[in-house]
Design an enzyme around this catalytic site. Sequence first.
Site, short mmCIF file in Angstrom:
data_model
loop_
_atom_site.label_atom_id
_atom_site.label_comp_id
_atom_site.label_asym_id
_atom_site.label_seq_id
_atom_site.Cartn_x
_atom_site.Cartn_y
_atom_site.Cartn_z
N PRO A 1 0.83 -1.21 0.00
CG PRO A 1 -0.05 -1.08 2.14
CD PRO A 1 0.68 -2.00 1.23
CG HIS A 2 1.94 3.01 -3.10
ND1 HIS A 2 1.75 1.68 -3.43
CD2 HIS A 2 1.69 3.72 -4.23
CE1 HIS A 2 1.41 1.59 -4.70
NE2 HIS A 2 1.36 2.82 -5.21
CB SER A 3 -1.20 7.53 -0.74
OG SER A 3 -2.06 8.47 -1.36
#
Length: 691
Positions: A606-608
């Site tokens: 997960p990342h943004s």
Amino acid sequence: MFLTQRGLRLLVKLLYAADHVPMDELKNELGVSARTIYYELKRVNDWLAFHQFDCVRHVRGSGFYIISEQQNRIKEMLPQLGDSEYGYTPLERRALDLLFILSQPAPVFVEDLIDLTDVSRNTVLEDIRLLKSELAKQGLTLDFKLSAGYFVAGVETAIRHEIHQWLNRIERLAEVNKLPIEIGQAYFPLSVACLKELLHTCETELHIEFADHTLESFSMELCFYFNRIQRGKYVNVTTEEMRTLQETDEFTAALRFMTRASKEAGISIPDEEAYFLSTLFLSAKRQKQAEAKQSQEHCLIRSIARNMIFEFERYACIVFQDRDKLEANLVVHLKPAYYRMKYHVDAVNELADSVKQAHPEVYEITKKVVHHLEKAACAPASENEIAFLAMHFGGWMKREGLQPVSRCSVLIVCAEGVGTSAIVKQQLIDLLGYVNVAGILTKREYGKLDSVAVDFVVATTPVEPKGKPVHVVHPIFSNHDKKTLLKYGEASNGHQEHITLAKVVAAVRKHATVYNEQALLSELKTILQAPHRQWKEEWKPVLNELLTEKTIFLHQTAQDWKEAIRKAAAPLLADGAIEARYVDAMIQSVEDNGPYIVITPGVAIPHSRPEAGVNRLGMSLATFKEGVRFSNKDTKPVKIVIVLAAIDSVTHLRALSQLTSLLGEPGAIDRLAEMTSTKEVVSLIQQFSTI
């Protein structure tokens, strides 16, 4: 007085350099040691002295240079250098031998090749031996018969492709008029100038513009192709290929081209040759592209671009903001690449090694996503094609959030095509920050100008100054290029900054009494002046610098994927590397885009975006004993969740590449998920954390 090929390259490098050239740059350019450079410099100085020029000068800490007052006079002499003053390299000799054999109507014997390259009989025979081996790899044979001399046997299309490859390997000879007269136009039914005019007509009909480099090399290639046609050496095209090509505008242009060429040369040209020429038109690099039609082919290439971008984002853990513009630019490059691969036209990319060395992570990710193009073209992508694509992705990766303020103005002159132009522009913006790119011109367009209204010109090919300094750079900026541009950019910025401040002070005077103008000027400068950008090597941490015992949590439990992300992010949140809103942004990203973060069965990253709450670069890892599902389609529950907090689109790539290598090891994912000791995990990570 004799100049070797290396000596001539050294002289040309110094003549067209925008500034002093340091020893390291000369060593890299020529691929030799400092000792060899000094040896060649002595020969260059002897040649200069013989022709009554000053010797090459040197400034400690800066490099070598030729005094500007004599540069133009020396440049005028280069084309007149006699053949005896130029020593061909082994590669150049083999290229000349092959092109001579393929273009001569009379039998070619060893004695002819000795005269051509001015070397001994034994050297010619060794060159022929190596040439036979190289041609055999392409399914061609170089044979000899007493009655026919040397000749190449094999499929004509393969022979044409070899002409393309070997001509590109000796393009420097043409640039400095060092092609032997025997390889000149004596046996060509059409001249280079005539073919160039015919190509200009095709550009107009197709509403395109070939890259400058493509136009020059294309014209020379066509000379050899028409030489082959004149002697009855024709290509064969399958019925299926004909049917496909007939639907393209390039085929119509090729038919018209062949009709005009047939009339000019006074020879009969089979229809198959128009089909072959249309494949060359389709695969040629372009500086300007006609507005795309919504054809089946265009939809296919756009789909390839979209899939490659999506997968690149997934592997690099980034999100391109300007995805539509990236897609449109990528389509422009993918179209000729698609046809090059489909019709087995090898891409010539002198920058491939530079790209792999300067941006290894971007190259490796591009290599992973190129399968979409390979599947459509039914052919593997060469390293050169992958490097071209990596240049496009790399050029866009630093665009995120850049809003440069215009200070100095610059004009870009690029002969390599629209994709390379965009990369040079982006590198300038990334490097200088405050730069206004006034325009991007081809070498032809620049040559028509009398003057330029900019602070300086950045060119990827040598061009004459038009009243402003010209900086000739490598399309992928070298360290020396960056330092030179930074130094000049600072000087230009300083001049404009002074004008801007003076205008502000003048405006203040109109509406207020200024008691201390110098103090006002100083304070305004402090407020208005942007932070000074110093170039330095990019810091790219290795995997074990990010994943440590403090950021690894093992055998966690979670009710669902949202809780899994929150627990995996906890170490980074506690350490202040991220803010709580970044965790929310990661969850929202999955809800908006689906479980794209599941990069392989059992693993999610997960990342943004950095601006969503990243304070500094970080990575954390959590394993889940029972596993969690990110969608109903998951065939295997995710047991490893690795949170990435990136500060930009580049800095994390080395660590991410090492993580990918670790996860790609057979059985590594299951082994990692079952580990019970953080020290054991750290030990495994250490094995993949090489600098």
